[in-house]
Design an enzyme around this catalytic site. Structure first.
Site, mmCIF file in Angstrom:
data_model
loop_
_atom_site.group_PDB
_atom_site.id
_atom_site.type_symbol
_atom_site.label_atom_id
_atom_site.label_comp_id
_atom_site.label_asym_id
_atom_site.label_seq_id
_atom_site.Cartn_x
_atom_site.Cartn_y
_atom_site.Cartn_z
ATOM 1 N N GLY A 152 62.908 57.144 67.900
ATOM 2 C CA GLY A 152 61.863 57.860 68.617
ATOM 3 C C GLY A 152 61.559 57.200 69.952
ATOM 4 O O GLY A 152 61.904 56.038 70.188
ATOM 5 N N CYS A 153 60.880 57.937 70.835
ATOM 6 C CA CYS A 153 60.628 57.431 72.188
ATOM 7 C C CYS A 153 59.621 56.283 72.187
ATOM 8 O O CYS A 153 59.894 55.215 72.758
ATOM 9 C CB CYS A 153 60.168 58.571 73.094
ATOM 10 N N PHE A 154 58.464 56.467 71.567
ATOM 11 C CA PHE A 154 57.514 55.368 71.451
ATOM 12 C C PHE A 154 58.148 54.194 70.703
ATOM 13 O O PHE A 154 57.992 53.033 71.084
ATOM 14 C CB PHE A 154 56.250 55.810 70.701
ATOM 15 N N CYS A 157 60.446 52.133 73.009
ATOM 16 C CA CYS A 157 59.703 51.366 73.997
ATOM 17 C C CYS A 157 59.011 50.158 73.366
ATOM 18 O O CYS A 157 59.072 49.044 73.893
ATOM 19 C CB CYS A 157 58.679 52.274 74.679
#
Length: 348
Positions: A152-154, A157
């Site tokens: 996932g993106c979060f 990061c």
């Protein structure tokens, strides 16, 4: 299963002219659009088809209007199986449904951008096993994998901000994270919180302490630091996500207690990522425009008293989704990891 010959399918001579034939399922959304933009310019890929039930029969550039002049490919209503890799750019829960309804031959490698197979307890579907596709954590396993669960993106990061600490068993107190994402992180379907008139000049918290990507993050931290035991001993990850009034990118600020000096912490992070071409570490201030429209992650490392302070930034649609999926494809097929991903930041 019908063959492509029976369906009259003929792959158009698109893409960079390379030897890997790729297909995309769910090409009309944000991640599908980014996948198209990368693959039609990838030097080692021929894009065989883009499947979309909502846009079947339309030219790709009728939906992704910036691609006018780049491709004459049309969205297909049918699947084809004369491909090497299939990207699933579908919503959460839909990848499993798709594979239930459309058994994919074992010779086709799958890279799934949904959350359906990211957690170890869900990483198997019938005869297919999925490897968690964060190259900075699982590069060797990705190279040998047949199927990838793209992070996932979060999760991408935040993990990139924390993995070096976990690698040295340094996550021994509560970790506090505040992170803000652009509106594209919510997908293309309209909702009250993605509408321009609500999102513009606005900021809001959502899913505080309960974001679904926390499960991925904890799983990866535990992989590197087996004694990491989130809530039980005060070593949890406290995550407060924000909706930002911009379209793309994620900026995360992270702090936790740490015995390292700033110089030692900087050296640890630089050493951890020295073999990873997209993640770069600095002690200088960073901002989102440095990474938006790229597959890069920039990490700033500072020390304040007994706390280490980390800032991590990515483009949520590239390093947080489609770019990372192509990075995984490159690793799976033995290509240069950066192939097709030497992208220019917007800068200003």
């Amino acid at each position: 299963m019908e063959t492509e010959e029976k369906k009259g399918y003929k792959a158009p001579p698109l893409g960079g002219g390379g030897g890997i034939k790729a297909g995309i399922v769910g090409g009309a959304g944000y991640t599908g659009g980014e996948m198209l933009r990368i693959l039609i310019n990838h030097p080692e890929v021929n894009l065989a088809f883009v499947h979309s039930t909502s846009s079947a029969g339309k030219y790709v550039y009728e939906v992704h209007t910036d691609l006018f002049g780049d491709t004459d490919l049309k969205f297909a209503a049918e699947l084809a199986y004369n491909i090497d890799v299939l990207f699933l750019c579908v919503g959460h829960g839909d990848a499993k449904k798709f594979l239930d309804a459309n058994p994919i031959p074992d010779h086709i490698r799958i890279i799934d951008l949904s959350q359906d197979f990211r957690l170890s307890q869900n990483a198997k579907h019938k005869t297919k096993s999925f490897v968690y596709g964060l190259p900075e954590l699982n590069r060797d396993a990705i190279k040998e994998a047949n199927n990838i669960a793209n992070p996932g993106c979060f999760a991408t990061c935040l993990q990139l901000g924390l993995l070096p600490l976990a690698s040295q068993n340094l996550l021994n107190s509560e970790t506090h994270i505040t992170a803000t994402t652009g509106s594209t992180g919510a997908g293309q379907s309209l909702s009250p919180t993605t509408h321009f008139s609500w999102r513009n000049d606005n900021l809001s918290v959502y899913k505080a302490f309960e974001h679904q990507h926390l499960n991925e993050i904890v799983q990866s931290l535990h992989q590197l630091q087996p004694n990491f035991n989130p809530p039980a001993e005060g070593r949890g990850v406290n995550f407060i996500p924000y909706r930002g009034d911009f379209t793309r990118g994620i900026i995360a600020s992270i702090y936790t207690e740490c015995s390292l000096t700033e110089a030692e912490a900087l050296k640890l992070y630089q050493h951890y990522y020295e073999a990873h071409p997209f993640t770069h570490v600095t002690r200088h201030d960073i901002d989102l425009k440095q990474v938006v429209n790229t597959n890069k992650c920039f990490i700033q490392v500072k020390k304040h008293g007994n706390k280490i302070f980390i800032v991590s930034i990515i483009d949520n649609l590239l390093k947080g989704a489609s770019g990372q999926a192509v990075q995984n494809m490159n690793l799976m097929f033995g290509l240069d990891e950066k192939a097709g991903l030497r992208l220019k930041a917007i800068a200003f």
